[in-house]
Design an enzyme around this catalytic site. Structure first.
Site, PDB file in Angstrom:
ATOM      1  N   ASP A 146     -34.688 -24.227 -30.698  1.00 52.99           N
ATOM      2  CA  ASP A 146     -33.248 -23.969 -30.831  1.00 52.99           C
ATOM      3  C   ASP A 146     -32.812 -22.813 -29.930  1.00 52.99           C
ATOM      4  O   ASP A 146     -31.628 -22.672 -29.622  1.00 52.99           O
ATOM      5  CB  ASP A 146     -32.929 -23.568 -32.284  1.00 52.99           C
ATOM      6  CG  ASP A 146     -32.191 -24.643 -33.062  1.00 52.99           C
ATOM      7  OD1 ASP A 146     -31.540 -25.491 -32.432  1.00 52.99           O
ATOM      8  OD2 ASP A 146     -32.269 -24.613 -34.301  1.00 52.99           O
ATOM      9  N   GLN A 180     -32.810 -26.209 -39.780  1.00 58.54           N
ATOM     10  CA  GLN A 180     -31.398 -26.559 -39.715  1.00 58.54           C
ATOM     11  C   GLN A 180     -30.552 -25.532 -40.469  1.00 58.54           C
ATOM     12  O   GLN A 180     -30.889 -25.139 -41.588  1.00 58.54           O
ATOM     13  CB  GLN A 180     -31.193 -27.971 -40.307  1.00 58.54           C
ATOM     14  CG  GLN A 180     -29.787 -28.516 -40.162  1.00 58.54           C
ATOM     15  CD  GLN A 180     -29.406 -28.840 -38.724  1.00 58.54           C
ATOM     16  OE1 GLN A 180     -30.253 -29.040 -37.867  1.00 58.54           O
ATOM     17  NE2 GLN A 180     -28.117 -28.880 -38.449  1.00 58.54           N
ATOM     18  N   LYS A 223     -31.269 -35.916 -34.762  1.00 55.54           N
ATOM     19  CA  LYS A 223     -32.344 -35.231 -34.032  1.00 55.54           C
ATOM     20  C   LYS A 223     -33.650 -36.017 -34.118  1.00 55.54           C
ATOM     21  O   LYS A 223     -34.391 -36.120 -33.135  1.00 55.54           O
ATOM     22  CB  LYS A 223     -32.522 -33.798 -34.571  1.00 55.54           C
ATOM     23  CG  LYS A 223     -31.371 -32.881 -34.154  1.00 55.54           C
ATOM     24  CD  LYS A 223     -31.337 -31.548 -34.902  1.00 55.54           C
ATOM     25  CE  LYS A 223     -30.077 -30.770 -34.514  1.00 55.54           C
ATOM     26  NZ  LYS A 223     -29.896 -29.507 -35.231  1.00 55.54           N
TER      27      LYS A 223
HETATM   28  N1  GUN Z   1     -26.542 -26.411 -37.508  1.00 57.07           N
HETATM   29  C1  GUN Z   1     -25.547 -26.868 -36.713  1.00 57.07           C
HETATM   30  N2  GUN Z   1     -25.975 -26.932 -35.442  1.00 57.07           N
HETATM   31  C2  GUN Z   1     -27.257 -26.512 -35.426  1.00 57.07           C
HETATM   32  C3  GUN Z   1     -28.236 -26.354 -34.418  1.00 57.07           C
HETATM   33  O1  GUN Z   1     -28.020 -26.616 -33.240  1.00 57.07           O
HETATM   34  N3  GUN Z   1     -29.441 -25.893 -34.814  1.00 57.07           N
HETATM   35  C4  GUN Z   1     -29.711 -25.587 -36.091  1.00 57.07           C
HETATM   36  N4  GUN Z   1     -30.912 -25.129 -36.381  1.00 57.07           N
HETATM   37  N5  GUN Z   1     -28.819 -25.706 -37.065  1.00 57.07           N
HETATM   38  C5  GUN Z   1     -27.607 -26.170 -36.735  1.00 57.07           C
END
Ligand code: GUN
Length: 283
Positions: free
Chosen positions: A120, A97, A53
């Site tokens: 998100d 996350q 990311k």
């Molecule tokens: N953990 C696995 N995929 C994601 C995601 O798309 N966003 C977040 N915040 N945590 C994750």
């Protein structure tokens, strides 16, 4: 018939180029779009995802800050940090996350994020906005799937769509997005009896269960669009989706591969949500 492949890597690259253009335009006005990613603990997969990311953001000109905290961080300290980030006008997107350490209530933490910065799209406000057709942030994975359908010029109006999986971050929002395009939507899941009876009616199938071979060739109507959200490993340890790709591609009209399908689109849509958040904040 052999299905046409929807190339998620190629489409994601084009979306990143669009984001780069929008980022450049904001920077020309003195605004640096900024995403803060909060990682608590040292889950190996989360470390990889958050690194991606950050890299994706930086490659498209977005500023990304990874804030790492030990697994021992208290929930109240995390909530306090989110409160500060919410009030920081130089921060446009906040992503916590998941999974969080067990002593934390993930729902409470997500709800602490300002909906204006919820890139998100996991906040109840974001889900509600999608439900009632108001502007908000859409979760990245289903949003990416919808973009893939747009890419092939697929008109969903009056079509039968079957979503397999009912998670809050993929299945349910995906169904809402398809409904918003005037498709007729059925949400199935692991408890659905005679799944094949449903999928055989479908013009579009979105598989988001997290299990191999949930969709096989005899479950697919000839010419259907099959979108595979799954991320699993086969017996040889190779990445595979929920769809039996080799079998289903003989029947479907369009199909997304794993890897190289929905995965890169999910990553690209986070960038789209972040630039969108920065644009909305800057008026
Ligand atoms: N953990 C696995 N995929 C994601 C995601 O798309 N966003 C977040 N915040 N945590 C994750």
């Amino acid at each position: 018939m052999t299905a046409q492949i929807i190339d998620g890597n190629a489409l994601a690259a084009r979306i990143r180029a669009e984001v780069q253009g929008r980022t450049d335009a904001l920077k020309a006005r003195g605004i640096v779009p900024h995403l803060v990613i909060v990682l608590v603990g040292d889950d190996p997969a989360s470390q990889v995802y958050t690194k991606h990311k950050v890299n994706d953001s930086e490659q498209t000109g977005l500023k990304a800050t990874l804030e790492r905290y030990p697994a021992t961080l208290s929930e109240s300290d995390l909530l306090e940090r989110i409160r500060v980030l919410n009030g920081d006008s130089s921060v446009h997107g906040i992503l916590v996350q998941l999974p969080l350490p067990k002593h934390m209530d993930a729902h409470k933490v997500i709800e602490a994020i300002s909906p204006a910065k919820d890139v998100d799209g996991f906040h109840v406000s974001s889900a509600g906005a999608l439900m009632v057709g108001q502007p908000g942030f859409w979760p990245c994975t289903p949003h990416g799937c919808l973009r893939m359908l747009d890419e092939i010029g697929y008109d969903l109006k009056g079509r039968n769509a079957v979503v397999i999986g009912r998670s809050n971050i993929v299945g349910k929002p995906m169904a809402m997005m398809l409904l918003g395009r005037n498709a007729t939507v059925t949400i199935c899941h692991s408890q659905t009896r005679d799944l094949r009876a449903h999928t055989l009616q479908a013009d579009v199938i979105v598989a988001a269960v997290g299990k191999r071979n949930v969709v096989t060739a005899e479950m697919v109507k000839p010419g259907a669009v099959v979108i595979d959200v799954g991320m699993n490993r086969n017996d040889a340890g190779k990445l595979c989706g929920d769809v039996d790709f080799e079998g289903v591609k003989q029947v479907a009209g369009w199909i997304t591969p794993v890897p190289g399908g929905v995965g890169p689109m999910t990553r690209a849509m986070l960038l789209v949500n972040t630039i969108e958040a920065a644009q909305r904040a800057s008026g």
